[in-house]
Design a protein around this motif. Structure first.
Motif, PDB file in Angstrom:
ATOM      1  N   ASP A   1       0.861  -1.178   0.000  1.00  0.00           N
ATOM      2  CA  ASP A   1       0.000   0.000   0.000  1.00  0.00           C
ATOM      3  C   ASP A   1       0.898   1.228   0.000  1.00  0.00           C
ATOM      4  N   ALA A   2       0.391   2.304  -0.543  1.00  0.00           N
ATOM      5  CA  ALA A   2       1.230   3.475  -0.805  1.00  0.00           C
ATOM      6  C   ALA A   2       1.840   4.060   0.454  1.00  0.00           C
ATOM      7  N   GLU A   3       1.088   4.138   1.537  1.00  0.00           N
ATOM      8  CA  GLU A   3       1.609   4.738   2.759  1.00  0.00           C
ATOM      9  C   GLU A   3       2.743   3.903   3.346  1.00  0.00           C
ATOM     10  N   THR A   4       2.548   2.580   3.366  1.00  0.00           N
ATOM     11  CA  THR A   4       3.585   1.688   3.902  1.00  0.00           C
ATOM     12  C   THR A   4       4.858   1.776   3.074  1.00  0.00           C
ATOM     13  N   ILE A   5       4.702   1.746   1.763  1.00  0.00           N
ATOM     14  CA  ILE A   5       5.865   1.789   0.871  1.00  0.00           C
ATOM     15  C   ILE A   5       6.566   3.141   0.975  1.00  0.00           C
ATOM     16  N   SER A   6       5.801   4.206   1.001  1.00  0.00           N
ATOM     17  CA  SER A   6       6.387   5.545   1.082  1.00  0.00           C
ATOM     18  C   SER A   6       7.214   5.709   2.352  1.00  0.00           C
ATOM     19  N   LEU A   7       6.668   5.257   3.477  1.00  0.00           N
ATOM     20  CA  LEU A   7       7.397   5.364   4.744  1.00  0.00           C
ATOM     21  C   LEU A   7       8.659   4.511   4.726  1.00  0.00           C
ATOM     22  N   ALA A   8       8.557   3.282   4.211  1.00  0.00           N
ATOM     23  CA  ALA A   8       9.718   2.394   4.161  1.00  0.00           C
ATOM     24  C   ALA A   8      10.806   2.958   3.246  1.00  0.00           C
ATOM     25  N   LEU A   9      10.396   3.500   2.123  1.00  0.00           N
ATOM     26  CA  LEU A   9      11.352   4.087   1.187  1.00  0.00           C
ATOM     27  C   LEU A   9      12.051   5.279   1.817  1.00  0.00           C
ATOM     28  N   ARG A  10      11.287   6.151   2.441  1.00  0.00           N
ATOM     29  CA  ARG A  10      11.869   7.356   3.051  1.00  0.00           C
ATOM     30  C   ARG A  10      12.811   6.991   4.193  1.00  0.00           C
ATOM     31  N   THR A  11      12.423   5.999   4.991  1.00  0.00           N
ATOM     32  CA  THR A  11      13.254   5.598   6.128  1.00  0.00           C
ATOM     33  C   THR A  11      14.564   4.981   5.667  1.00  0.00           C
ATOM     34  N   LYS A  12      14.489   4.053   4.731  1.00  0.00           N
ATOM     35  CA  LYS A  12      15.696   3.383   4.244  1.00  0.00           C
ATOM     36  C   LYS A  12      16.614   4.369   3.511  1.00  0.00           C
ATOM     37  N   ALA A  13      16.018   5.310   2.793  1.00  0.00           N
ATOM     38  CA  ALA A  13      16.815   6.273   2.032  1.00  0.00           C
ATOM     39  C   ALA A  13      17.604   7.220   2.921  1.00  0.00           C
ATOM     40  N   GLN A  14      17.292   7.264   4.201  1.00  0.00           N
ATOM     41  CA  GLN A  14      18.058   8.092   5.124  1.00  0.00           C
ATOM     42  C   GLN A  14      19.400   7.469   5.482  1.00  0.00           C
ATOM     43  N   THR A  15      19.542   6.166   5.254  1.00  0.00           N
ATOM     44  CA  THR A  15      20.818   5.492   5.535  1.00  0.00           C
ATOM     45  C   THR A  15      21.507   5.009   4.262  1.00  0.00           C
ATOM     46  N   ALA A  16      20.733   4.515   3.291  1.00  0.00           N
ATOM     47  CA  ALA A  16      21.294   4.118   1.991  1.00  0.00           C
ATOM     48  C   ALA A  16      21.074   5.293   1.041  1.00  0.00           C
TER      49      ALA A  16
END
Length: 255
Positions: A88-103
């Motif tokens: 779902d868009a909200e779950t994916i958006s949050l996961a992408l934003r969180t991971k992109a802060q380290t990778a």
């Protein structure tokens, strides 16, 4: 002579050190999504989740870190070995934003699903091109990104997603369907060709071109028409840098 030997030794150390062998994608965030679990008939299909699983494996073989690849499925409990999140868009958006802060070096987004003229199916919702553009622009600003949309009519995603540092690859032009979403299909045609072409490609531009040619051959062989005509767009800032983003390894053969 000793000075020359020292220089040669230093070069050898640089060439064969782990740092020198590091993949250009080793600090990239990647999201791979199966957006549906239904065939075009309405019955069940594994095609999209098969693509999700095997695209993720191929990305690892091409140089992405497994820990930085997040998978998503409409039926996450069905695939405990992959431990995907829910599509779902909200779950994916949050996961992408969180991971992109380290990778932080770059971002890749890959979606395999059904699509229509207004966007692609993502679980119980429609992912519109403008929504995906906002997600990626928010999570991955000022860094190169690769976006692959495997769905009917997926060319509609190209205009809203265009950025100078982005490569976009879609399974069809804006007014065409793509093929291979039946109940018995292992993968959609586009995903099948993406996986089959990866072992011979040296970067994403070459992989896009090879995938386009493969899809055209497959559609001709099976009589699928009108041709889907996969699209590729490369931002002007990214194009000259593509040689820096070469694939390190041949991907695994999928069964």
């Amino acid at each position: 002579m000793r000075g020359a030997a020292a220089v040669i030794g230093l070069l050898a150390l640089l060439i064969f050190s782990p740092a020198a062998r590091a993949s250009p994608f080793s600090n990239w965030t990647a999201v791979v999504v199966a957006g549906d679990a239904h065939a075009h008939s309405g019955g069940p299909t594994e095609a999209f989740d098969n693509a999700r699983r095997d695209v993720s494996k191929t990305l690892v073989a091409l140089g992405f870190d497994k820990a930085d690849i997040q998978q998503f499925s409409t039926r996450p409990k069905r695939y405990p070995a992959d431990a995907p999140g829910r599509s779902d868009a909200e779950t994916i958006s949050l996961a992408l934003r969180t991971k992109a802060q380290t990778a932080k070096a770059g971002c890749l987004f890959y979606l395999s699903s059904h699509g229509g003229p207004e966007g692609a199916i993502l679980g119980q919702e429609l992912l519109r091109p403008q929504r995906l553009a906002a997600m990626l622009n928010d999570a991955c600003p000022d860094r190169p990104s690769i976006v692959v949309i495997s769905a009917c009519f997926s060319g509609v995603f190209i205009p809203p997603l265009q950025r100078g540092d982005r490569l976009i690859l879609t399974a069809a032009r804006p007014d065409r369907a793509s093929f291979g979403c039946g109940e018995s299909d292992r993968y959609p045609y586009f995903d099948d060709c993406f996986l089959a072409s990866a072992s011979q490609a040296h970067d994403f531009a070459a992989l896009g071109t090879a995938t386009q040619a493969c899809v055209a051959r497959k559609e001709t062989e099976t009589g699928a028409e009108p041709a889907s005509e996969p699209q590729m767009w490369i931002g002007p800032a990214l194009r000259p840098l593509l040689p820096l983003y070469g694939f390190n390894h041949a991907p695994p053969k999928t069964p």
